[in-house]
Scaffold this active site. Structure first.
Site, short mmCIF file in Angstrom:
data_model
loop_
_atom_site.label_atom_id
_atom_site.label_comp_id
_atom_site.label_asym_id
_atom_site.label_seq_id
_atom_site.Cartn_x
_atom_site.Cartn_y
_atom_site.Cartn_z
N GLU A 29 75.76 -7.27 37.59
CA GLU A 29 75.97 -6.72 38.94
C GLU A 29 77.34 -6.04 39.01
OE1 GLU A 29 73.38 -6.02 40.87
OE2 GLU A 29 72.87 -8.15 40.97
N ASP A 32 77.25 -1.23 36.65
CA ASP A 32 76.69 0.10 36.32
C ASP A 32 77.72 1.22 36.50
OD1 ASP A 32 76.49 -0.02 39.14
OD2 ASP A 32 74.43 0.75 39.22
N GLY A 119 68.78 -5.94 49.58
CA GLY A 119 69.33 -5.87 48.23
C GLY A 119 68.27 -5.58 47.18
N ASP A 167 69.85 1.41 40.24
CA ASP A 167 68.70 1.28 41.13
C ASP A 167 67.69 2.40 40.91
OD1 ASP A 167 70.22 -0.74 42.07
OD2 ASP A 167 70.73 0.21 43.98
#
Ligand code: GLA
Length: 380
Positions: A29, A32, A119, A167
Site C-alpha cells: 500500500e 505504487d 477503498g 488501481d
C-alpha cells in the site's frame, strides 16, 4: 435532455456492454507512486456500462444511475466540472482526445454495484470502463496498458488525486483467480494463482470515509518526494524510494524529521513485504502471508499514518481471532475497508461478533462481503 432522461433510458439500445471491476490489494500500500511493488487484483463487483453511438459528431450523454443524473457534454468543449464524479468521465474524455480524433458523439448508461469511498477503487473502475468501452466502440486500438495509464492521468488532471498506477492496472489487467505482482517501476508483472483455500477474502467496510483522504494522499506523496530529493543530492542515481536501501536511508536519519524518516522506512519495508508475501503465496505458506498483512497494517498505522480508529479497531479485533490469519487496511486509507483472510468455516460466527463490537464502539453499522479474484474490464 433535461427532465426527459427517463425516456432516454427506456429508449436506450446498447451497442456494447462493458463490465469494469473494483479491485482489492492483498499487500503493497502506498508503494505504487514510489515505484514499488503491489499485489492487487480485480473483484467480482463491478460497474456496468452500456454504450451506443448517437450519430452526432460531438454530443455526448452519460447517465449515472447512482446519482440519477445525466452529464451532457460536447467533445469540442471539454472542461472540468464542479461535481467530482463528472470529472472522472470528463478527465478520461480529455485524455482520449489528446491521442485520437476518432471519438464521436455517444450515449452511455452507468450502473454501479461498487460502494463509493470503500477503498475498492470505484474511481478506477469508472475511468477504465469508460476508456475501455470507447476504445471498443470507436475502434481506437489503444492497448490495455495505455488505457490504464490515460485513466490514471485523468485522475491527476481532472480529479486532482496524484494516484499511482495500481488501481487502473488492476481494474483493466486482472485475470480470473489470479493476483498481479506488479513492479510499478518497470510495469513488468507476474500473475500468481490466488490459492487461499481454506481461507476466504473478507472485506469489512468501516462505512467511514474521512475527508482527509485526498489531501493527505497528496501530502504523503510529497513527503516521499522530499526524502528522495534530499538523498539524490548525494546519490545522483536515486530517482525514487525504490532506489534507496535502508542503509542509505540511515545515513540521512539525522537530517530527516522523524516523520519523513518513518514514511521512507515504511515504503522500503512494504516493498520487501510484497516480494516475500508473493513467495509465501506461491509456496502455500498462508500463515506467513497473513502475518505480513498485519505488519503492513502496523506500518500504515504508525509510520505512514494513513489509518484511522475504525480501521485499527477492526484489525485489532481480527488479530485476537485465530481464524483470521491476516488483516489490514486497504487502499488510500482514512476509512474504507479492511481486507481479511478468514477461515471459511468461521465466517458467519465472526461476522456476528465483529459487527456487534463495531456498532457498540462507533455506533456505525459495519458491512461486509466475501470476494474472489476476478478478471479485469471486459465486454459482457
Ligand atoms: C489509492 C490510489 C492508488 C494507491 C493506493 C494506496 O487507491 O489510487 O494508486 O496509491 O491508494 O496504495
Amino acid at each position: 435532455m433535461g427532465d426527459d432522461h427517463k425516456s432516454f433510458i427506456s429508449n436506450f439500445e446498447a451497442e456494447l456492454v462493458v463490465l469494469s471491476p473494483g479491485r482489492i490489494n492483498l499487500i503493497g500500500e502506498h508503494t505504487d507512486y514510489n515505484n514499488g511493488f503491489v499485489l492487487p487484483t480485480a473483484i467480482d463487483k463491478r460497474i456496468v456500462f452500456s454504450f451506443s453511438k448517437n450519430k452526432t459528431s460531438s454530443q455526448c450523454n452519460v447517465y449515472s444511475m447512482t446519482y440519477d443524473k445525466v452529464l451532457i457534454f460536447d467533445l469540442e468543449a471539454i472542461k472540468p466540472s464542479a461535481n467530482e464524479w463528472e470529472n472522472y468521465i470528463l478527465g478520461v474524455i480529455h485524455e482520449l482526445l489528446q491521442i485520437t480524433d476518432m471519438v464521436k458523439g455517444f450515449d452511455c448508461i452507468i450502473e454501479s454495484e461498487l460502494p463509493i469511498g470503500a477503498g475498492i477503487s470505484s474511481s478506477a473502475a469508472l475511468e477504465c470502463g469508460l476508456a475501455y468501452g470507447l476504445n471498443q466502440l470507436f475502434d481506437l486500438e489503444i492497448s490495455k496498458i495505455k488505457l490504464a495509464e490515460l485513466s490514471q492521468r485523468a485522475e491527476h488532471t481532472y480529479v486532482g488525486t496524484k494516484c499511482g498506477i495500481m488501481d487502473q492496472f488492476a481494474s483493466i489487467m486482472s485475470e480470473d483467480q489470479k493476483v498481479i505482482l506488479l513492479d510499478c517501476m518497470s510495469q513488468e508483472y507476474r500473475l500468481i494463482d490466488a490459492n487461499f483455500d481454506p481461507y476466504k477474502i473478507l472485506l469489512l467496510n468501516t462505512n467511514v470515509s474521512h475527508n482527509l483522504a485526498s489531501s493527505e494522499y497528496n501530502t504523503r506523496r510529497e513527503e516521499c518526494e522530499k526524502v528522495v530529493e534530499m538523498i539524490s543530492s548525494e546519490y545522483s542515481k536515486v530517482k525514487s524510494l525504490r532506489d534507496i536501501t535502508k542503509n542509505v536511508l540511515n545515513e540521512f536519519k539525522d537530517r530527516l524529521s522523524p516523520k519523513l524518516f518513518g514514511r521512507a522506512v515504511y515504503v522500503i519495508e512494504e516493498n520487501e513485504r510484497v516480494l516475500r508475501a508473493s513467495e509465501f503465496l506461491e509456496s502455500g505458506s498462508l500463515n506467513q502471508f497473513g502475518e505480513l498483512m498485519y505488519q503492513s497494517h502496523r506500518g500504515l498505522q504508525h509510520q505512514y499514518e494513513v489509518s484511522c480508529p475504525e480501521l485499527d479497531f477492526l484489525v485489532d479485533f481480527s488479530e485476537k481471532n485465530d481464524q483470521i490469519i491476516g488483516s489490514r487496511m486497504m487502499g488510500g486509507g482514512f476509512g474504507g475497508c479492511t481486507i481479511n483472510l478468514i477461515h471459511k468455516d468461521h465466517i458467519d460466527n465472526y461476522l456476528v461478533n465483529v459487527k456487534k463490537a463495531y456498532k457498540k464502539r462507533f455506533k456505525i453499522d459495519l458491512t461486509s462481503f466475501i470476494t474472489v479474484p476476478s478478471k479485469g474490464t471486459s465486454i459482457s
